[in-house]
Design a protein around this motif. Structure first.
Motif, mmCIF file in Angstrom:
data_model
loop_
_atom_site.group_PDB
_atom_site.id
_atom_site.type_symbol
_atom_site.label_atom_id
_atom_site.label_comp_id
_atom_site.label_asym_id
_atom_site.label_seq_id
_atom_site.Cartn_x
_atom_site.Cartn_y
_atom_site.Cartn_z
ATOM 1 N N VAL A 1 2.666 0.025 -2.070
ATOM 2 C CA VAL A 1 1.216 0.188 -2.243
ATOM 3 C C VAL A 1 0.466 -0.629 -1.193
ATOM 4 C CG1 VAL A 1 -0.726 -0.280 -3.781
ATOM 5 C CG2 VAL A 1 1.383 0.719 -4.692
ATOM 6 N N ARG A 2 0.918 -1.848 -0.984
ATOM 7 C CA ARG A 2 0.240 -2.711 -0.014
ATOM 8 C C ARG A 2 0.322 -2.122 1.402
ATOM 9 N NH1 ARG A 2 0.918 -9.307 0.244
ATOM 10 N NH2 ARG A 2 -0.723 -9.678 1.803
ATOM 11 N N ARG A 3 1.470 -1.546 1.728
ATOM 12 C CA ARG A 3 1.636 -0.935 3.049
ATOM 13 C C ARG A 3 0.687 0.256 3.221
ATOM 14 N NH1 ARG A 3 6.650 -1.678 3.184
ATOM 15 N NH2 ARG A 3 7.128 0.058 1.812
ATOM 16 N N ARG A 4 0.609 1.104 2.198
ATOM 17 C CA ARG A 4 -0.281 2.266 2.265
ATOM 18 C C ARG A 4 -1.736 1.835 2.402
ATOM 19 N NH1 ARG A 4 2.190 7.101 0.563
ATOM 20 N NH2 ARG A 4 4.322 6.786 -0.196
ATOM 21 N N LEU A 5 -2.131 0.827 1.629
ATOM 22 C CA LEU A 5 -3.503 0.340 1.694
ATOM 23 C C LEU A 5 -3.814 -0.301 3.049
ATOM 24 C CD1 LEU A 5 -3.957 -1.219 -1.872
ATOM 25 C CD2 LEU A 5 -4.974 0.896 -0.986
ATOM 26 N N HIS A 6 -2.833 -0.983 3.608
ATOM 27 C CA HIS A 6 -3.002 -1.633 4.902
ATOM 28 C C HIS A 6 -3.391 -0.619 5.973
ATOM 29 C CE1 HIS A 6 -2.146 -4.351 8.294
ATOM 30 N NE2 HIS A 6 -1.466 -3.351 8.825
ATOM 31 N N PHE A 7 -2.629 0.457 6.073
ATOM 32 C CA PHE A 7 -2.905 1.460 7.099
ATOM 33 C C PHE A 7 -4.111 2.326 6.733
ATOM 34 C CE2 PHE A 7 1.565 0.477 8.114
ATOM 35 C CZ PHE A 7 1.415 0.218 9.476
ATOM 36 N N LEU A 8 -4.324 2.578 5.427
ATOM 37 C CA LEU A 8 -5.490 3.349 5.014
ATOM 38 C C LEU A 8 -6.779 2.612 5.355
ATOM 39 C CD1 LEU A 8 -6.718 5.785 3.564
ATOM 40 C CD2 LEU A 8 -6.456 4.530 1.399
ATOM 41 N N PHE B 1 5.235 -12.093 6.517
ATOM 42 C CA PHE B 1 4.408 -10.937 6.167
ATOM 43 C C PHE B 1 4.862 -9.693 6.919
ATOM 44 C CE2 PHE B 1 0.769 -8.242 7.372
ATOM 45 C CZ PHE B 1 0.408 -7.785 6.112
ATOM 46 N N ARG B 2 5.111 -9.812 8.234
ATOM 47 C CA ARG B 2 5.526 -8.647 9.008
ATOM 48 C C ARG B 2 6.860 -8.098 8.499
ATOM 49 N NH1 ARG B 2 1.463 -6.296 11.079
ATOM 50 N NH2 ARG B 2 3.113 -4.756 11.407
ATOM 51 N N GLN B 3 7.779 -8.987 8.143
ATOM 52 C CA GLN B 3 9.067 -8.532 7.634
ATOM 53 C C GLN B 3 8.901 -7.794 6.313
ATOM 54 O OE1 GLN B 3 11.908 -11.494 6.255
ATOM 55 N NE2 GLN B 3 13.584 -10.325 7.174
ATOM 56 N N ALA B 4 8.092 -8.345 5.399
ATOM 57 C CA ALA B 4 7.891 -7.711 4.104
ATOM 58 C C ALA B 4 7.154 -6.383 4.243
ATOM 59 C CB ALA B 4 7.117 -8.651 3.175
ATOM 60 N N LEU B 5 6.120 -6.350 5.077
ATOM 61 C CA LEU B 5 5.348 -5.125 5.262
ATOM 62 C C LEU B 5 6.208 -4.020 5.865
ATOM 63 C CD1 LEU B 5 2.364 -4.116 4.972
ATOM 64 C CD2 LEU B 5 2.139 -4.562 7.431
ATOM 65 N N THR B 6 7.180 -4.400 6.668
ATOM 66 C CA THR B 6 8.042 -3.423 7.329
ATOM 67 C C THR B 6 9.186 -2.955 6.443
ATOM 68 O OG1 THR B 6 7.576 -4.387 9.493
ATOM 69 C CG2 THR B 6 9.585 -3.073 9.309
ATOM 70 N N SER B 7 9.803 -3.884 5.712
ATOM 71 C CA SER B 7 11.100 -3.592 5.093
ATOM 72 C C SER B 7 11.120 -3.536 3.573
ATOM 73 C CB SER B 7 12.118 -4.651 5.552
ATOM 74 O OG SER B 7 12.162 -4.729 6.957
#
Length: 407
Positions: free
Chosen positions: A375-382, A361-367
């Protein structure tokens, strides 16, 4: 392991040709030292075998917090941790120069060598530490026989392999390591300080990567007894030229990759050597053997960025040393059917699986730069940012929600 002849052998009781123990723990890093201390304090005869009387400074575990503290408390190590660690309670989390949220909760920063030394000091008898090298293990359903480089032998009912990623001894036993993801992550460790000698304006800080192309998960800054420690976690090719830049021009490269950090760090410098670690994700095969059990990284490696390694290690130590090993010793034999109970333990299996899941998960969210992960990254931090703002307007709201969910 090769015995370090530059240190003084402190184990006067081990001059005899054969040492008899209930349990032999091979490998005196964090996993092995904690396991040996737990077992010895429970009254078992333990031989902890490592090539070094004093564990060297290595770039490994440097902070402890959250659920890890709960396990250490149950195992009786929390007092020792408090005596050597630097406590902190608030972590400012930022991305692109803006505050995402603030993490609240007790944590400790400290060098890995100090953590290992603390664990070893918890052993009732210092003579349980044997400074030597295990060259061979002969396992059976009854007694295990270990040969040491000095010519001595150790006979024990159970052997605990806590040798980390050093696989030579396991290889001799027919245990193989299967790589799930080669060069999965890259980590850097170093200590920083402001050039004017003033303290930083934060207790601890986490800065998340700003661009997927940089492959930066986050930079974690936290206090240790020697200053402000920095751990940088990346998912990037270890041969990339930026790795050389991070080693040679650390300050400038960090700010180039994370420009939002500048207002928080000011004019800073690196005060010690840069340490670097490349991690493969791997698991072992052929490990179910009579009389031998593997714990920690000897069984499965972790992604440092995921922060699950210490929890996995502690789960292994707690389940093996408080549940299975004491019960196994109460009856004759140490066959595969006993050893298999530990590997099938519900808490251990869940911890191992969660560790691998979080690594991916950390690798996918980062790279990952496809639309879905963007979209998932933006929603995660939002989501984190909104939760933080609501909690600021209604202090304690988040804690009440979490308590309700756990009920």
């Amino acid at each position: 392991m090769t015995a370090d002849r530059t240190v003084t052998e402190t184990i006067a009781a081990t001059e005899t040709a054969t040492i008899v123990a209930d349990i032999a723990v091979v490998g005196g890093g964090l996993a092995g030292s904690l396991a040996a201390a737990v077992l010895a304090r429970a009254g078992h005869r333990v031989a902890l075998i490592d090539k070094r009387a004093i564990y060297p400074d290595e770039f490994r575990v440097e902070k402890i917090g959250g659920h890890q503290l709960e396990i250490l408390r149950r195992l009786g190590f929390i007092g020792g941790l408090e005596s050597v660690g630097c406590p902190y309670d608030r972590v400012l989390n930022i991305r692109e120069g803006k505050v995402v949220d603030v993490s609240v909760g007790r944590a400790y920063g400290l060098p890995y060598a100090d953590l290992v030394a603390m664990a070893r000091r918890q052993m009732p008898d210092p003579c349980s530490l044997i400074v030597d090298e295990v060259t061979a293990v002969r396992s059976s359903d009854d007694v295990q026989h270990l040969e040491l480089a000095s010519g001595r032998r150790v006979n024990a009912r159970l052997v605990v392999l806590a040798t980390g990623m050093a696989g030579a001894l396991g290889y001799k036993l027919g245990i193989r390591r299967r790589v799930l993801a080669e060069r999965h992550s890259v980590s850097f460790g170093f200590t920083i300080a402001r050039r004017d000698g003033a303290p930083f304006d934060f207790e601890a800080l986490t800065c998340y990567g700003e661009r997927t192309a940089d492959g930066i998960d986050y930079l974690s800054l936290f206090p240790v007894p020697g200053g402000m420690r920095a751990n940088l976690f990346m998912f990037r090719d270890p041969t990339d030229p930026v790795m050389r830049d991070l080693r040679r021009e650390t300050e400038a490269t960090v700010l180039r990759l994370l420009p939002g950090l500048q207002p928080y760090l000011g004019d800073f410098r690196v005060t010690d050597r840069i340490q670097n670690w490349v991690m493969d994700l791997s698991v072992v095969e052929g490990h179910l053997q009579a009389g031998v059990v593997l714990i920690g990284d000897a069984f499965q490696t972790n992604c440092p960025a995921a922060g699950t390694g210490v929890a996995r290690l502690l789960t292994d130590v707690e389940r093996l040393c408080t549940e299975y090993a004491p019960r196994w010793l109460m009856t004759e034999g140490m066959g595969r059917e006993k050893i298999s109970e530990f590997y099938a333990d519900r808490d251990k299996v869940a911890s191992d699986q969660h560790s691998l899941k979080m690594a991916r998960f950390r690798q996918a969210l980062t790279s990952r730069d496809d639309i879905r992960w963007d979209v998932r990254r933006r929603l995660h931090f939002l989501r984190r940012s909104i939760t933080h703002r609501v909690d600021q307007m209604r202090p304690g709201w988040l804690a009440h929600v979490r308590t309700a969910l756990r009920a």
